[in-house]
Design a protein around this motif. Structure first.
Motif, mmCIF file in Angstrom:
data_model
loop_
_atom_site.group_PDB
_atom_site.id
_atom_site.type_symbol
_atom_site.label_atom_id
_atom_site.label_comp_id
_atom_site.label_asym_id
_atom_site.label_seq_id
_atom_site.Cartn_x
_atom_site.Cartn_y
_atom_site.Cartn_z
ATOM 1 N N ALA A 96 65.365 -54.448 -102.570
ATOM 2 C CA ALA A 96 64.886 -53.001 -102.037
ATOM 3 C C ALA A 96 65.698 -52.778 -100.680
ATOM 4 C CB ALA A 96 63.329 -53.053 -102.042
ATOM 5 N N ALA A 97 65.616 -53.836 -99.662
ATOM 6 C CA ALA A 97 66.034 -53.601 -98.414
ATOM 7 C C ALA A 97 67.756 -53.074 -98.532
ATOM 8 C CB ALA A 97 65.972 -54.901 -97.647
ATOM 9 N N LEU A 98 68.156 -54.043 -99.663
ATOM 10 C CA LEU A 98 69.655 -53.723 -99.744
ATOM 11 C C LEU A 98 69.921 -52.209 -100.017
ATOM 12 C CD1 LEU A 98 72.548 -55.229 -100.615
ATOM 13 C CD2 LEU A 98 71.623 -55.176 -102.896
ATOM 14 N N GLY A 139 78.833 -59.560 -95.231
ATOM 15 C CA GLY A 139 78.828 -60.873 -95.155
ATOM 16 C C GLY A 139 77.386 -61.255 -94.608
ATOM 17 N N LEU A 140 76.619 -60.330 -93.975
ATOM 18 C CA LEU A 140 75.432 -60.695 -93.338
ATOM 19 C C LEU A 140 74.429 -61.105 -94.216
ATOM 20 C CD1 LEU A 140 75.626 -58.013 -90.566
ATOM 21 C CD2 LEU A 140 75.868 -60.187 -90.272
ATOM 22 N N PHE A 141 74.415 -60.488 -95.379
ATOM 23 C CA PHE A 141 73.301 -60.904 -96.489
ATOM 24 C C PHE A 141 73.409 -62.223 -96.929
ATOM 25 C CE2 PHE A 141 71.298 -59.192 -100.582
ATOM 26 C CZ PHE A 141 70.086 -60.001 -100.370
ATOM 27 N N ILE A 162 66.279 -62.077 -93.793
ATOM 28 C CA ILE A 162 66.805 -61.856 -95.086
ATOM 29 C C ILE A 162 66.681 -60.179 -95.437
ATOM 30 C CG2 ILE A 162 66.994 -62.035 -97.759
ATOM 31 C CD1 ILE A 162 65.724 -65.029 -97.244
ATOM 32 N N LEU A 163 65.751 -59.623 -94.989
ATOM 33 C CA LEU A 163 65.719 -58.368 -95.403
ATOM 34 C C LEU A 163 66.702 -57.455 -94.331
ATOM 35 C CD1 LEU A 163 61.843 -57.628 -95.529
ATOM 36 C CD2 LEU A 163 63.214 -57.943 -97.196
ATOM 37 N N VAL A 164 66.757 -58.171 -93.208
ATOM 38 C CA VAL A 164 67.743 -57.253 -92.320
ATOM 39 C C VAL A 164 69.280 -57.423 -92.934
ATOM 40 C CG1 VAL A 164 68.751 -57.506 -89.953
ATOM 41 C CG2 VAL A 164 66.217 -57.536 -90.213
ATOM 42 N N GLY A 165 69.673 -58.747 -93.159
ATOM 43 C CA GLY A 165 70.729 -58.850 -93.802
ATOM 44 C C GLY A 165 71.125 -58.099 -95.290
ATOM 45 N N GLY A 203 73.771 -53.521 -97.592
ATOM 46 C CA GLY A 203 73.562 -52.082 -98.367
ATOM 47 C C GLY A 203 74.427 -50.899 -97.539
ATOM 48 N N PHE A 204 74.232 -51.136 -96.253
ATOM 49 C CA PHE A 204 74.584 -49.884 -95.222
ATOM 50 C C PHE A 204 76.110 -50.010 -95.276
ATOM 51 C CE2 PHE A 204 76.026 -48.346 -91.253
ATOM 52 C CZ PHE A 204 75.571 -47.352 -91.248
ATOM 53 N N GLY A 205 76.491 -51.129 -94.997
ATOM 54 C CA GLY A 205 78.128 -51.072 -95.165
ATOM 55 C C GLY A 205 78.844 -50.879 -96.218
ATOM 56 N N LEU A 206 78.346 -51.336 -97.360
ATOM 57 C CA LEU A 206 78.760 -51.281 -98.800
ATOM 58 C C LEU A 206 78.922 -49.719 -99.048
ATOM 59 C CD1 LEU A 206 80.239 -52.581 -101.003
ATOM 60 C CD2 LEU A 206 77.880 -53.068 -101.902
ATOM 61 N N GLN A 207 77.808 -49.185 -98.651
ATOM 62 C CA GLN A 207 77.582 -47.700 -99.261
ATOM 63 C C GLN A 207 78.483 -46.744 -98.516
ATOM 64 O OE1 GLN A 207 76.441 -46.302 -101.557
ATOM 65 N NE2 GLN A 207 75.046 -44.421 -101.209
ATOM 66 N N VAL A 208 78.740 -46.950 -97.080
ATOM 67 C CA VAL A 208 79.471 -46.217 -96.172
ATOM 68 C C VAL A 208 80.967 -46.502 -97.059
ATOM 69 C CG1 VAL A 208 80.844 -45.780 -94.063
ATOM 70 C CG2 VAL A 208 78.311 -46.206 -94.347
ATOM 71 N N PHE A 209 81.465 -47.537 -97.244
ATOM 72 C CA PHE A 209 82.856 -47.944 -97.641
ATOM 73 C C PHE A 209 82.766 -47.358 -99.330
ATOM 74 C CE2 PHE A 209 85.431 -50.260 -101.051
ATOM 75 C CZ PHE A 209 86.325 -50.064 -100.602
ATOM 76 N N ASP A 210 82.028 -47.299 -100.187
ATOM 77 C CA ASP A 210 81.904 -46.963 -101.377
ATOM 78 C C ASP A 210 81.927 -45.207 -101.523
ATOM 79 O OD1 ASP A 210 81.925 -47.503 -104.183
ATOM 80 O OD2 ASP A 210 80.057 -46.286 -103.983
#
Length: 410
Positions: A266-268, A299-301, A314-317, A322-329
Motif C-alpha cells: 500500500a505504501a508502494l 532501489g530504495l525499497f 520499509i514503508l518509506v522505501g 512507487g513515486f519514482g517508478l510512477q513518474v517514469f512510467d
C-alpha cells in the motif's frame, strides 16, 4: 508567446464519456489485481509451498502472459479494441472465480493454482495491448498528457486500496475470498468497457499476422529511445520481479507479519499516487531523461527490506520506489502515445510488454535458489544496485536525452 495554459488544457479529460468508461474499467481491474498477488502467495504458502514453488507459480503466470502478448498486440491493431477489452475482462472474471472456488473449497493444489494462474496470464495478455492503446482513441491530442496522468493516478489509487485490503482480507478470511473480489472487479470492468461508444473500424488487413508483427517490430526499432529503455526494463524486471513477488512476502510478510506486507505494498502504491499527482503539474520538456532519474529511486525499497527488521523504514522505501517508478512510467506512456502512430500502437505496446517482462519468469524461477544460496539480504542489495544503477546509466544514452514532450502538451 504566453505561458498561461489555455482553458481547453485546464479542462479534465473526464468530460469525455468514453474516457470515463475506460478508467472505470481499468480502475476496477486494478483494485482486484492488487489483491490477488497477495492472496495467491499466501494460498501457496498455506499449502506448504516453499519459496522455490512460490517462484514457479509466479513464473507460470508470467510466462503465459509473455508468450501471448504479441498475439494480443496484433489483434488489438486488427480488430475492435473495445471487443477485445470487454471479452477478455469477462473471461478473466470466470477464471478468477473458478480459482477462488477451488481455494475456498479446499481442493486447490499448488499445480492447480499454477495452471489457473497461467490461464489468467493468457487472458490478461490478450487484453493489455488494447487497453493501453485505447487512451489515445478516447481523448483528443491536447488532452492526451492529462489523460495518461489521470488514468495512471486512478488505477494506482485503486491498487493502493487493493493492496491494503488484500493483506487484511487474507489475514481475516483467507486467500480464497480475497480472490473472489478480483473476479467481481473483472465483471465490473467488462460492463464498463461494453458501455464505451468507440467507432473504431479497422481497414482490411492484407498482411498476415506475422507480417503485422514484423511491421510492429520495425516501428519499435525505428525509435532508439524505445528499444533502449525496453532493454533497461528487461534488466529491471529480471532482478526486481523475484524480490517483489517472492522475497517480499517472506522477508516482510513472514518476518514482520502478513498484514505488514500488504501495508508495504500500500505504501508502494501511495508513492504511485503522489507521483501521479506530481505529474499533473510537473511537465518537463525532456520527458525521458527526467523520468529515468526518478526511476533510480526504485532501489530504495529492496535496500530497506535488506537492512531493516521494522516496518517503518520499509514503508518509506516502498513509497519512494512507487513515486519514482510512477513518474517514469507516466513520462514513458506519454512518449509512446505521442510518438507512435495509432494504427501501430497495440503492436508497439505488445513489444514493450514482452521486451520488458520476457526475463521476469526466469527471475521468478531463479530467485528462490539464488537467494537461499547467497542470503536474502545480500540478494536484495544486489537487486537494488542493478535497478538503480541501470536507470542512472540510461541518462547517458542520446536517444533518451533528446526526446521532448510535444508542444501542445507543455
Amino acid at each position: 508567446m504566453t505561458t498561461t495554459p489555455t482553458p481547453t488544457k485546464r479542462r479534465s479529460p473526464l468530460r469525455h464519456r468514453n474516457f470515463r468508461r475506460l478508467v472505470t474499467g481499468t480502475a476496477a481491474s486494478s483494485l482486484g489485481n492488487a489483491i490477488t498477488p497477495i492472496a495467491l502467495a499466501f494460498a501457496v504458502l498455506d499449502l506448504g509451498g516453499t519459496v522455490t514453488q512460490l517462484g514457479i507459480v509466479e513464473a507460470v503466470f508470467a510466462t503465459c502472459q509473455v508468450v501471448t502478448t504479441l498475439a494480443g498486440g496484433v489483434l488489438g491493431d486488427r480488430v475492435s479494441r473495445k471487443v477485445m477489452m470487454e471479452g477478455t475482462a469477462a473471461i478473466s472474471a470466470v477464471v478468477a472465480g473458478a480459482l477462488a472456488a477451488t481455494v475456498i473449497l479446499g481442493i486447490a493444489t499448488i499445480p492447480s493454482i499454477a495452471v489457473m494462474g497461467g490461464l489468467a496470464g493468457i487472458v490478461a495478455a490478450l487484453n493489455q495491448p488494447s487497453a493501453m492503446a485505447m487512451t489515445k482513441v478516447v481523448v483528443p491530442a491536447e488532452d492526451l498528457g492529462a489523460a495518461v496522468s489521470l488514468r495512471s493516478l486512478l488505477q494506482t489509487t485503486a491498487s493502493t486500496i487493493g493492496y491494503a485490503l488484500g493483506g487484511v482480507l487474507v489475514a481475516a478470511v483467507g486467500p480464497g475470498w480475497a480472490i473472489t473480489v478480483d473476479a467481481l472487479t473483472f465483471a465490473v470492468a467488462a460492463v464498463a468497457y461494453a458501455g464505451m461508444r468507440v467507432p473504431h473500424e479497422r481497414p482490411p488487413h492484407k498482411a498476415s499476422m506475422l507480417g503485422d508483427l514484423v511491421e510492429g517490430f520495425r516501428e519499435v526499432m525505428r525509435h532508439s529511445w524505445l528499444w533502449f529503455l525496453i532493454l533497461q526494463a528487461l534488466l529491471y524486471h529480471l532482478f526486481w520481479s523475484g524480490a517483489h513477488s517472492v522475497l517480499g512476502p517472506i522477508v516482510v510478510g513472514e518476518g514482520i507479519g502478513r498484514a505488514s506486507w500488504g501495508f508495504a505494498l500500500a505504501a508502494l502504491m501511495a508513492g504511485f499516487i503522489v507521483g501521479g499527482l506530481f505529474c499533473l503539474r510537473f511537465r518537463p520538456r525532456r520527458l525521458l531523461s527526467v523520468g529515468v532519474f526518478f526511476l533510480a529511486m526504485t532501489g530504495l525499497f529492496p535496500i530497506s527490506m535488506a537492512v531493516s527488521d521494522t516496518l517503518w523504514p520499509i514503508l518509506v522505501g516502498a513509497f519512494l520506489h512507487g513515486f519514482g517508478l510512477q513518474v517514469f512510467d507516466i513520462f514513458w506512456q506519454i512518449a509512446i502515445q505521442q510518438e507512435i502512430p495509432e494504427e501501430k500502437l497495440s503492436r508497439v505496446y505488445s513489444f514493450d510488454i514482452v521486451g520488458s517482462f520476457v526475463a521476469r519468469p526466469l527471475g521468478l524461477a531463479l530467485v528462490g535458489p539464488v537467494a537461499v544460496a547467497v542470503g536474502f539480504d545480500t540478494w536484495l542489495l544486489v537487486v537494488a544496485a542493478v535497478i538503480s544503477g541501470s536507470a542512472l546509466m540510461s541518462i547517458s544514452f542520446a536517444g533518451v536525452r533528446r526526446l521532448e514532450r510535444a508542444p501542445e502538451q507543455v
